[in-house]
Write an enzyme that holds these catalytic residues in place. Structure first.
Site, PDB file in Angstrom:
ATOM      1  N   HIS A   1     -24.680  -6.006 146.130  1.00 46.05           N
ATOM      2  CA  HIS A   1     -24.656  -4.738 146.850  1.00 46.05           C
ATOM      3  C   HIS A   1     -26.083  -4.225 146.969  1.00 46.05           C
ATOM      4  O   HIS A   1     -26.992  -4.749 146.326  1.00 46.05           O
ATOM      5  CB  HIS A   1     -23.795  -3.710 146.105  1.00 46.05           C
ATOM      6  CG  HIS A   1     -24.379  -3.298 144.789  1.00 46.05           C
ATOM      7  ND1 HIS A   1     -24.150  -4.003 143.618  1.00 46.05           N
ATOM      8  CD2 HIS A   1     -25.232  -2.289 144.453  1.00 46.05           C
ATOM      9  CE1 HIS A   1     -24.831  -3.433 142.629  1.00 46.05           C
ATOM     10  NE2 HIS A   1     -25.498  -2.395 143.105  1.00 46.05           N
TER      11      HIS A   1
ATOM     12  N   HIS B   1     -32.707  -3.325 147.632  1.00 46.15           N
ATOM     13  CA  HIS B   1     -32.701  -4.708 147.171  1.00 46.15           C
ATOM     14  C   HIS B   1     -31.291  -5.121 146.751  1.00 46.15           C
ATOM     15  O   HIS B   1     -30.436  -4.274 146.511  1.00 46.15           O
ATOM     16  CB  HIS B   1     -33.649  -4.886 145.977  1.00 46.15           C
ATOM     17  CG  HIS B   1     -33.236  -4.095 144.774  1.00 46.15           C
ATOM     18  ND1 HIS B   1     -33.485  -2.742 144.644  1.00 46.15           N
ATOM     19  CD2 HIS B   1     -32.550  -4.466 143.654  1.00 46.15           C
ATOM     20  CE1 HIS B   1     -32.986  -2.308 143.495  1.00 46.15           C
ATOM     21  NE2 HIS B   1     -32.406  -3.332 142.878  1.00 46.15           N
TER      22      HIS B   1
END
Length: 199
Positions: free
Chosen positions: A53, A135
């Protein structure tokens, strides 16, 4: 409730990123280590693809009141869909993670993260003030000894919604079930939405 607001990856994107990780980081095991000795360091561990995620705002442990207030504010938030190109990797020594990220984060992504953090603060939730760096965490318990990936990632994500995730510890590891979702809607007129069948 330990939680965060973030972007989920499609099943196909999760599989593609996991396949890239296996090719680019062959020395990192996908299996959780077992039977470590007391003084033995835990080796780097690959994050399960289902947990991939992009965090927009880490909330930590929040109260039911904070939860309800935040959801109420986010219900009013408007933002457009956007794409993210995961085309570089990095390593952070503090949390000891290796990650994939966009080299040049898209403006709509950065704006959405800013608005969500603003909503969290308005709900009485303290969120970190350091610069936001989107990220996808690939490896935990990484050290500087982990070799650099053999090749960079090249994966385009299309983001049409964002989510409220709960962080749940289980005997097999942490899981991130989605508890609430919001759609990202194109900034177009009501007439155009009707023409496209969006309403």
């Amino acid at each position: 409730m330990r939680s965060f607001i973030g972007l989920d990856l499609s099943a196909n994107n999760k599989l593609a990123l996991a396949e890239w990780r296996e090719k680019a980081l062959p020395s990192v095991s996908a299996k959780r280590p077992e039977g470590l000795l007391p003084n033995q360091k835990s080796p780097p561990v690959s994050v399960p693809p289902e947990n991939y995620h992009i965090t927009l705002a880490f909330l930590g442990d929040i109260t039911p009141r904070q939860h309800d207030e935040l959801l109420s504010i986010l219900d009013e938030l408007t933002a457009e869909p956007f794409d993210i190109e995961l085309d570089t990797t990095g390593y952070w020594d503090g949390p000891k993670i290796l990650f994939a990220a966009p080299f040049s984060p898209e403006k709509p992504l950065m704006k959405l993260a800013k608005e969500i953090r603003k909503a969290a603060r308005a709900s009485g939730i303290p969120v970190e003030s350091r610069e936001y760096r989107p990220h996808v965490t690939l490896v935990r318990k990484a050290t500087s000894e982990v070799p650099a990936p053999l090749l960079p990632p090249s994966l385009k994500l299309h983001c049409q919604d964002f989510h409220f995730f709960e962080s749940v510890s289980t005997p097999s590891g942490v899981r991130y079930p989605i508890r609430h979702s919001w759609s990202l809607e194109p900034n177009i007129s009501v007439r155009e939405r009707l023409r496209r069948g969006l309403l």
